[in-house]
Design an enzyme around this catalytic site. Structure first.
Site, PDB file in Angstrom:
ATOM      1  NE  ARG A 155      65.470  38.518  21.801  1.00  0.00           N
ATOM      2  CZ  ARG A 155      66.788  38.715  22.215  1.00  0.00           C
ATOM      3  NH1 ARG A 155      67.669  37.798  21.706  1.00  0.00           N
ATOM      4  NH2 ARG A 155      67.369  39.621  22.785  1.00  0.00           N
ATOM      5  CG  HIS A 199      41.277  34.003  35.555  1.00  0.00           C
ATOM      6  ND1 HIS A 199      40.828  34.482  36.848  1.00  0.00           N
ATOM      7  CD2 HIS A 199      42.542  33.899  35.646  1.00  0.00           C
ATOM      8  CE1 HIS A 199      41.449  34.636  37.732  1.00  0.00           C
ATOM      9  NE2 HIS A 199      42.577  34.125  37.151  1.00  0.00           N
ATOM     10  CE  LYS A 208      45.999  36.216  36.104  1.00  0.00           C
ATOM     11  NZ  LYS A 208      46.981  35.192  36.617  1.00  0.00           N
ATOM     12  CG  ASP A 243      39.002  36.290  39.832  1.00  0.00           C
ATOM     13  OD1 ASP A 243      40.023  35.706  39.593  1.00  0.00           O
ATOM     14  OD2 ASP A 243      38.037  35.966  40.253  1.00  0.00           O
TER      15      ASP A 243
END
Length: 316
Positions: A252, A146, A167, A185
């Site tokens: 990070r 997906h 997205k 998708d």
């Protein structure tokens, strides 16, 4: 999941035009298939076709000029014995290439055993190349993922993330900046060899992008032919996360590049935090450019570490 079925008639019809071949024996065996155990054991579909080989009988056996000469340039008894050995091994299909004429003994034995045999004027090497590409795709391990699959600066990039992070909107922004859409998708992924994953769009969703509040957009109709791609090789995954997810689950500045396993192949992965005011499209482009530099041997993080080390040595 790796499919294990392809029949002789499907193989024949799919390449009738490209290979100009004819079905010369074993017409009654149109449903003959590859051995399932051999298909599962094969490293790729390319292992399932090759020149005449007694050690690997599960292959599509290709008989070129040299192979036909091997079967015919001996005494009749020796020739019959060699041909009989091929038939006994029960390959899925025999192909006589190089515009060679199949020996009568081979034709009659294939007919009796109902072993499909095709004849083509094309070269044996060309036949092998065509069938290897076809079988590699057909028998490839595959899965669906997906996300939004894009061509960004020539690199296949999968954009993933939690629902509601934008997205598809990000994909639309990247398309407007000149990049290309492969799939939205649902993305079909195929492992076509030991190091390569190819991504395609399901036919039902071809050229379509769903944006909340707008609905389905036909990207090809809106932006033109150059805004869509038929397929791309997956080289990078960009995963979108919320701030709390980033702080909880990720460093990070990771010392080692992140990767994600896809069909047994590690794929480079980048984490991008989604927050109001951040230009995510620019960040994705920057991440892709940085990945391209790393592929060329330029590692900015390692260069920084080296500078830091030298600075500390000078202070001492």
């Amino acid at each position: 999941m790796k499919p294990t079925v392809v029949s002789a008639d499907v193989l024949f019809e799919d390449h009738r035009a490209a290979l100009k071949w004819q079905w010369v024996a074993g017409l009654g065996a149109s449903e003959r298939r590859f051995d399932e155990v051999a298909v599962r054991a094969a490293r790729s579909g390319a292992d399932l076709v090759g020149y005449l080989n007694y050690i690997h009988p599960y292959r599509v056996q290709i008989l070129g000029e040299r192979e036909v000469a091997y079967l015919t340039n001996e005494s009749p008894d020796d020739c019959a014995r060699r041909i009989s050995r091929i038939i006994t091994l029960e390959p899925p299909v025999l192909v006589v290439a190089d515009d060679q004429t199949a020996p009568d003994t081979l034709l009659s034995m294939c007919e009796r055993a109902q072993l499909p045999m095709f004849a083509t004027p094309e070269s044996a090497a060309f036949v092998i190349d065509v069938l290897r590409a076809y079988l590699s795709k057909h028998f490839a391990d595959r899965t669906s993922m997906h996300g939004v699959f894009m061509d960004i600066l020539g690199m296949g990039v999968m954009i993933t993330g939690e629902s509601g992070l934008g997205k598809s909107e990000l994909g639309l922004e990247l398309i407007s900046r000149g990049h290309g859409l492969v799939a939205d998708d649902a993305v079909d992924l195929y492992r076509i060899n030991q190091t390569t994953i190819e991504g395609r769009c399901p036919e039902l969703l071809q050229n379509l992008l769903e944006v909340r509040g707008i609905g389905l957009l036909d990207i090809k109709a809106i932006f033109g032919e150059t805004a869509v791609r038929r397929k791309m090789r997956l080289k990078m995954i960009v995963h979108l996360v919320r701030r709390e997810t980033l702080e909880r689950d990720y460093e990070r500045i990771p010392y080692e590049p992140l990767t994600q396993d896809v069909l047994g192949i590690p794929v480079r992965k980048v984490i991008i935090q989604v927050e109001a005011g951040r230009n995510i499209a620019v960040l994705v482009e920057a991440a892709v450019r940085n990945a391209i530099l790393q592929l060329r041997g330029i590692n900015t993080y390692q260069e920084f570490v080296e500078r830091h080390r030298k600075a500390m040595e000078q202070d001492d």
